[in-house]
Design a protein around this motif. Structure first.
Motif, PDB file in Angstrom:
ATOM      1  N   GLU A   1      90.047  71.281   9.488  1.00 16.04           N
ATOM      2  CA  GLU A   1      89.157  70.792   8.164  1.00 16.04           C
ATOM      3  C   GLU A   1      90.361  70.846   7.034  1.00 16.04           C
ATOM      4  OE1 GLU A   1      87.087  74.716   6.624  1.00 16.04           O
ATOM      5  OE2 GLU A   1      86.838  74.653   8.337  1.00 16.04           O
ATOM      6  N   GLU A   2      89.899  70.325   6.335  1.00 14.49           N
ATOM      7  CA  GLU A   2      90.557  69.871   5.097  1.00 14.49           C
ATOM      8  C   GLU A   2      89.342  69.631   3.849  1.00 14.49           C
ATOM      9  OE1 GLU A   2      94.261  67.290   2.910  1.00 14.49           O
ATOM     10  OE2 GLU A   2      93.619  67.345   4.818  1.00 14.49           O
ATOM     11  N   ARG A   3      89.829  70.057   2.991  1.00 11.54           N
ATOM     12  CA  ARG A   3      88.857  70.504   1.384  1.00 11.54           C
ATOM     13  C   ARG A   3      89.386  69.865   0.145  1.00 11.54           C
ATOM     14  NH1 ARG A   3      84.892  75.036   1.586  1.00 11.54           N
ATOM     15  NH2 ARG A   3      87.092  76.050   2.059  1.00 11.54           N
ATOM     16  N   THR A   4      88.968  68.607  -0.653  1.00 15.50           N
ATOM     17  CA  THR A   4      89.246  68.539  -1.839  1.00 15.50           C
ATOM     18  C   THR A   4      88.102  68.889  -3.579  1.00 15.50           C
ATOM     19  OG1 THR A   4      88.964  66.434  -1.717  1.00 15.50           O
ATOM     20  CG2 THR A   4      90.872  66.712  -1.351  1.00 15.50           C
ATOM     21  N   THR A   5      88.297  68.385  -4.133  1.00 14.68           N
ATOM     22  CA  THR A   5      86.980  68.748  -5.361  1.00 14.68           C
ATOM     23  C   THR A   5      85.931  67.566  -5.100  1.00 14.68           C
ATOM     24  OG1 THR A   5      88.133  67.317  -7.212  1.00 14.68           O
ATOM     25  CG2 THR A   5      88.569  70.137  -6.851  1.00 14.68           C
ATOM     26  N   GLY A   6      86.580  66.763  -4.778  1.00 14.81           N
ATOM     27  CA  GLY A   6      85.049  65.126  -4.557  1.00 14.81           C
ATOM     28  C   GLY A   6      85.703  65.227  -2.644  1.00 14.81           C
ATOM     29  N   SER A   7      86.161  65.479  -1.787  1.00 12.80           N
ATOM     30  CA  SER A   7      86.892  65.019  -0.729  1.00 12.80           C
ATOM     31  C   SER A   7      86.599  66.424   0.401  1.00 12.80           C
ATOM     32  CB  SER A   7      87.423  64.063  -0.314  1.00 12.80           C
ATOM     33  OG  SER A   7      88.122  64.616  -0.358  1.00 12.80           O
ATOM     34  N   ALA A   8      85.782  65.650   1.519  1.00 11.17           N
ATOM     35  CA  ALA A   8      86.460  67.266   2.926  1.00 11.17           C
ATOM     36  C   ALA A   8      86.191  66.398   4.295  1.00 11.17           C
ATOM     37  CB  ALA A   8      85.098  67.668   2.537  1.00 11.17           C
TER      38      ALA A   8
ATOM     39  N   LEU B   1      81.257  60.700  -4.675  1.00  5.90           N
ATOM     40  CA  LEU B   1      81.273  59.813  -5.962  1.00  5.90           C
ATOM     41  C   LEU B   1      80.303  60.169  -7.277  1.00  5.90           C
ATOM     42  CD1 LEU B   1      82.277  57.882  -3.423  1.00  5.90           C
ATOM     43  CD2 LEU B   1      83.379  56.567  -5.362  1.00  5.90           C
ATOM     44  N   LYS B   2      81.424  60.085  -8.236  1.00  2.57           N
ATOM     45  CA  LYS B   2      79.981  60.593  -9.675  1.00  2.57           C
ATOM     46  C   LYS B   2      80.293  59.631 -10.676  1.00  2.57           C
ATOM     47  CE  LYS B   2      80.257  65.438  -9.396  1.00  2.57           C
ATOM     48  NZ  LYS B   2      80.722  66.722 -10.220  1.00  2.57           N
ATOM     49  N   ASN B   3      78.936  58.041 -10.832  1.00  2.00           N
ATOM     50  CA  ASN B   3      78.922  57.186 -11.137  1.00  2.00           C
ATOM     51  C   ASN B   3      79.851  56.161 -10.714  1.00  2.00           C
ATOM     52  OD1 ASN B   3      77.044  58.640 -13.156  1.00  2.00           O
ATOM     53  ND2 ASN B   3      79.443  59.622 -14.363  1.00  2.00           N
ATOM     54  N   GLY B   4      80.019  56.103  -9.325  1.00  2.00           N
ATOM     55  CA  GLY B   4      80.420  54.616  -9.014  1.00  2.00           C
ATOM     56  C   GLY B   4      81.722  54.877  -9.532  1.00  2.00           C
ATOM     57  N   ARG B   5      82.741  56.503  -9.786  1.00  2.00           N
ATOM     58  CA  ARG B   5      83.832  56.471  -9.122  1.00  2.00           C
ATOM     59  C   ARG B   5      84.689  57.531  -8.974  1.00  2.00           C
ATOM     60  NH1 ARG B   5      87.349  53.579 -13.362  1.00  2.00           N
ATOM     61  NH2 ARG B   5      86.244  52.352 -14.699  1.00  2.00           N
ATOM     62  N   TYR B   6      85.400  57.810  -8.222  1.00  2.89           N
ATOM     63  CA  TYR B   6      86.030  59.246  -7.735  1.00  2.89           C
ATOM     64  C   TYR B   6      87.304  59.848  -8.151  1.00  2.89           C
ATOM     65  CZ  TYR B   6      88.592  61.957  -4.065  1.00  2.89           C
ATOM     66  OH  TYR B   6      88.862  62.473  -3.332  1.00  2.89           O
ATOM     67  N   GLU B   7      86.803  60.585  -9.056  1.00  2.00           N
ATOM     68  CA  GLU B   7      87.502  62.612  -9.487  1.00  2.00           C
ATOM     69  C   GLU B   7      88.562  62.976  -8.313  1.00  2.00           C
ATOM     70  OE1 GLU B   7      84.490  64.931 -11.030  1.00  2.00           O
ATOM     71  OE2 GLU B   7      83.228  63.675 -12.410  1.00  2.00           O
ATOM     72  N   ILE B   8      89.918  62.693  -9.133  1.00  3.23           N
ATOM     73  CA  ILE B   8      90.403  62.793  -8.372  1.00  3.23           C
ATOM     74  C   ILE B   8      90.924  64.209  -8.402  1.00  3.23           C
ATOM     75  CG2 ILE B   8      93.074  62.759  -7.395  1.00  3.23           C
ATOM     76  CD1 ILE B   8      92.385  59.961  -8.777  1.00  3.23           C
ATOM     77  N   GLY B   9      90.851  64.974  -7.140  1.00  5.61           N
ATOM     78  CA  GLY B   9      91.090  66.617  -6.770  1.00  5.61           C
ATOM     79  C   GLY B   9      92.868  66.909  -5.987  1.00  5.61           C
ATOM     80  N   SER B  10      92.478  68.164  -6.785  1.00  8.82           N
ATOM     81  CA  SER B  10      93.703  68.601  -5.462  1.00  8.82           C
ATOM     82  C   SER B  10      93.391  68.931  -3.934  1.00  8.82           C
ATOM     83  CB  SER B  10      94.905  69.571  -6.010  1.00  8.82           C
ATOM     84  OG  SER B  10      93.324  70.763  -6.167  1.00  8.82           O
ATOM     85  N   SER B  11      94.297  69.228  -2.604  1.00 10.22           N
ATOM     86  CA  SER B  11      93.620  68.964  -1.732  1.00 10.22           C
ATOM     87  C   SER B  11      93.854  70.837  -1.022  1.00 10.22           C
ATOM     88  CB  SER B  11      93.646  67.957  -0.356  1.00 10.22           C
ATOM     89  OG  SER B  11      95.761  67.959  -0.571  1.00 10.22           O
TER      90      SER B  11
END
Length: 527
Positions: free
Chosen positions: A110-117, A515-525
């Motif tokens: 597994e791997e998780r970020t603030t906007g993906s997993a 995605l939020k409001n059609g945009r991807y919020e970049i986070g740290s993995s």
């Protein structure tokens, strides 16, 4: 004493009267016809007793409770043990996950970020051949890349794609982004870069021509069409934002394969297909006969293929992919995939490794989403209305377009559980698979689709290997994940384990991008 005695006598009198009344009612009801009299007597003697009715009522209530209780164990005994608190903690969805497919979780990644997993399980396979990539904000460029590689025949091809292909794409994306942002000077117009523009123009012309033809008629080709039989076609289905080749069974039902001659099952076509299949299988299976060893030797020396030796695909300088401040992401991915496939095949020949892999790559930059697909991994988008929108379409041998291409290359497809190229591979496009790649039966050309995130306003994206899609449709997967976006893995873990629980026999890898409001919020993995 007298009062108690009177109460007791009264109670017994009323109880007996009540039982007599019930008995008279049961006896007094006559069956509708004489043929049911025996059944009625049995019911009256055994089933209409008060203790039987009470016990049946209690059992019904208990079963209804078990169905209403939110426990995720599939077995009846598991439901009982979980309801009684014997199955461990069961607080909320995260607690229920601990009771789901514990065997699958033993071999999981597994791997998780603030906007993906992403969550991957080995499942019921002997080895884990899937690979995944999450690369956010590459070199602070605002470009994020996600990829799923579903290997087959070994891990070598998927591992190669993850380490080599992604590295090359990263490098081109970083350089192209710097040029587009003005951090590096653009290239002067040169013949080398002009090739890219010419290829793009040629591709657009070819697409227009093929579209005009397909709008009139979509010919359904039979393999080995030299027998002179062509099937009448149906109109191509298409949408405005993307194109899907219509998947149909255009194959005869006889012999477990496609093509062949009319009437009888024999003939030159059948024998030719059998020879091709035996040749390919010998390379896969390693037949030790002298003739097969010579074929293998010729194959490794690059002399056994029909026609000229393959030429390495062109790769261009990063400046060639930037025009008017816009990056041609689709062209970058396509060129790098084809170049990496060529290098992979050459390396696999030296190692006698027959592994292959699918490739599903998604790039997000600002409001653009670009998805490139090779094989049968699949992506799907959940738009703002909750609709499932395909991001890719599987490359299967039975598709009309793929059948024609395989037939033109001198190959065939055969049904062995599923439709397979030359009776071997269940996907018609892949990286690696050099015995099939050598004869051009399997290719690595990706289909690239572009989406405007502002128009679709997606809630999330799902990229997954076919282990998930064997048990979920696009709509089912979107509905399942949409209800679990509040989980730590945004539903990726839940749906992967649920797919295993439904009986998927393949490796399962699921990547969810929120995605939020059609945009991807970049986070740290974080691994």
């Amino acid at each position: 004493m007298e009062d108690e005695l009177e109460d007791k006598i009264l109670y017994q009198t009323l109880s007996k009267s009540h039982m007599k009344l019930l008995s008279k009612f049961a006896v007094g009801v006559t069956p509708l016809n004489s043929s049911l009299s025996y059944v009625w007597k049995v019911m009256r003697v055994y089933l209409l007793k008060p203790e039987v009715l009470i016990a049946g009522l209690l059992i019904c209530l208990f079963v209804l409770y078990l169905q209403a209780a939110e426990v995720w164990s599939r077995g009846f005994i598991g439901r009982i043990s979980n309801s009684l608190g014997l199955g461990g903690k069961a607080g909320g969805r995260s607690g229920k996950l601990s009771m789901l497919a514990s065997a699958a979780e033993k071999n999981s990644w597994e791997e998780r970020t603030t906007g993906s997993a992403v969550y991957a399980v080995q499942g019921r396979r002997a080895k884990m051949e899937d690979r995944f990539v999450i690369s956010e904000n590459i070199n602070s460029s605002g470009i994020s890349l996600f990829a799923i590689f579903d290997g087959h025949g070994g891990e070598y091809a998927a591992e190669y794609a993850k380490n080599v292909l992604i590295k090359n794409i990263h490098q081109k994306l970083m350089q192209s982004s710097a040029i587009a942002d003005g951090k590096e000077p653009p290239a002067p117009k040169s013949g080398h870069c002009a090739d890219v523009q010419e290829e793009k123009a040629d591709d657009e012309k070819d697409t227009e021509k093929s579209s005009d033809k397909e709008q009139e008629v979509n010919e359904r080709y039979k393999l080995n069409a030299h027998n002179g039989n062509d099937d009448v076609s149906a109109t191509v289905q298409r949408r405005q934002s993307f194109r899907k080749s219509k998947t149909e069974d255009t194959v005869g039902t006889g012999g477990g394969g496609t093509g062949g001659s009319n009437g009888g099952g024999g003939g030159p076509a059948v024998s030719s297909n059998q020879m091709l299949e035996n040749d390919l299988l010998s390379k896969y299976m390693g037949n030790q006969s002298p003739a097969r060893q010579q074929v293998k030797k010729n194959l490794l020396n690059g002399t056994s293929g029909s026609g000229p030796a393959p030429v390495k695909p062109k790769t261009y300088d990063a400046r060639c992919y930037v025009q008017n401040g816009s990056i041609n992401f689709g062209k970058i991915i396509t060129d790098e995939v084809l170049a990496a496939d060529y290098d992979l095949v050459e390396a696999a020949k030296k190692l006698s490794d027959f592994a292959g892999t699918t490739a599903l790559i998604a790039v997000i930059h600002r409001s653009k989403l670009i998805v490139a697909n090779v094989g049968d991994s699949r992506g799907v988008m959940c738009d703002y209305k909750g609709n499932a929108i395909p991001l890719s379409f599987d490359h299967k041998p039975q598709q009309v377009r793929e059948q024609k291409r395989i037939a033109d290359a001198g190959g065939f497809i055969a049904f062995k559980g599923v439709w397979r190229v030359a009776g071997i591979l269940a996907t018609s496009r892949a990286l690696g698979d050099y015995p099939l790649k050598e004869k051009n039966l399997v290719i690595a050309n990706p289909d690239v689709l572009s989406f405007d995130l502002i128009d679709h306003r997606p809630q999330f994206l799902i990229l997954a290997s076919d282990g998930l899609w064997d048990t979920f449709t696009n709509e089912e997967a979107v509905a399942f994940v949409r209800e679990r976006l509040d989980e730590p893995h945004f539903g990726a873990k839940s749906i992967a384990l649920q797919s295993y629980n439904r009986g998927s026999v393949d490796n399962i890898t699921v990547l969810v991008i929120v995605l939020k409001n059609g945009r991807y919020e970049i986070g740290s993995s974080s691994n």
